[in-house]
Write an enzyme that holds these catalytic residues in place. Structure first.
Site, mmCIF file in Angstrom:
data_model
loop_
_atom_site.group_PDB
_atom_site.id
_atom_site.type_symbol
_atom_site.label_atom_id
_atom_site.label_comp_id
_atom_site.label_asym_id
_atom_site.label_seq_id
_atom_site.Cartn_x
_atom_site.Cartn_y
_atom_site.Cartn_z
ATOM 1 N N CYS A 53 0.866 -1.176 0.000
ATOM 2 C CA CYS A 53 0.000 0.000 0.000
ATOM 3 C C CYS A 53 0.910 1.236 0.000
ATOM 4 O O CYS A 53 1.812 1.335 0.837
ATOM 5 C CB CYS A 53 -0.893 -0.001 1.235
ATOM 6 S SG CYS A 53 -1.856 1.533 1.404
ATOM 7 N N ASP A 60 -0.241 -5.930 0.394
ATOM 8 C CA ASP A 60 -1.506 -6.290 -0.238
ATOM 9 C C ASP A 60 -1.275 -7.597 -0.980
ATOM 10 O O ASP A 60 -0.233 -7.792 -1.605
ATOM 11 C CB ASP A 60 -1.960 -5.210 -1.220
ATOM 12 C CG ASP A 60 -2.413 -3.946 -0.514
ATOM 13 O OD1 ASP A 60 -3.131 -4.059 0.496
ATOM 14 O OD2 ASP A 60 -2.068 -2.848 -0.983
#
Length: 156
Positions: A53, A60
């Site tokens: 992120c 992620d």
């Protein structure tokens, strides 16, 4: 026609694996499509894709699905694996990752048609599934891209 790594100019295939620690489109390699007159699908699934992120730096996770109809060149799978791995420490939003992957592969191969989808795991209780596609301009694949985009269904 005998395939040789050297003839195609491939560097990754058959060599010791070297992982890039940041986004590395330069690792992508292609080889000649031996059947450019045929329309056929090539599909890759990367169930262990990770990126960061750009705001929080938290990882992620996603499954990246790439499907394409090759023209003259095809992406070499080990180089694709190394390329996708290069996102591991790269900070970008989900939608950006999918569009970057699509654009890099279009630039690399100039396929007849390609689509990329990311099935990202939930963060904050919400899953994001971005989709992007491309059809070769001025061909039936341009229309195909438009039609598939308009009727896109994540359940496929």
């Amino acid at each position: 026609m005998t395939f040789t790594r050297e003839k195609e100019g491939l560097q990754s295939l058959g060599s010791p694996t070297q992982y890039s620690m940041d986004y590395a489109p330069e690792v992508l390699e292609t080889f000649e499509n031996k059947h450019p007159e045929n329309d056929y699908w090539v599909r890759f699934n990367c169930p262990e894709f990770t990126s960061l992120c750009p705001i929080t730096g938290q990882p992620d996770f996603a499954e990246i699905r790439i499907a394409y109809v090759p023209a003259e060149r095809m992406v070499e799978s080990k180089s694709l694996k190394l390329y996708l791995f290069s996102f591991r420490n790269h900070g970008d939003f989900h939608e950006d990752c999918i569009n970057i992957i699509l654009k890099d592969l279009v630039r690399l191969m100039n396929p007849k048609y390609i689509e990329v989808v990311g099935l990202f795991t939930p963060r904050g209780g919400i899953s994001i599934y971005p989709y992007a596609n491309y059809g070769m301009p001025g061909t039936k694949y341009e229309l195909m891209a438009q039609q598939r985009f308009e009727t896109y269904d994540i359940q496929r």
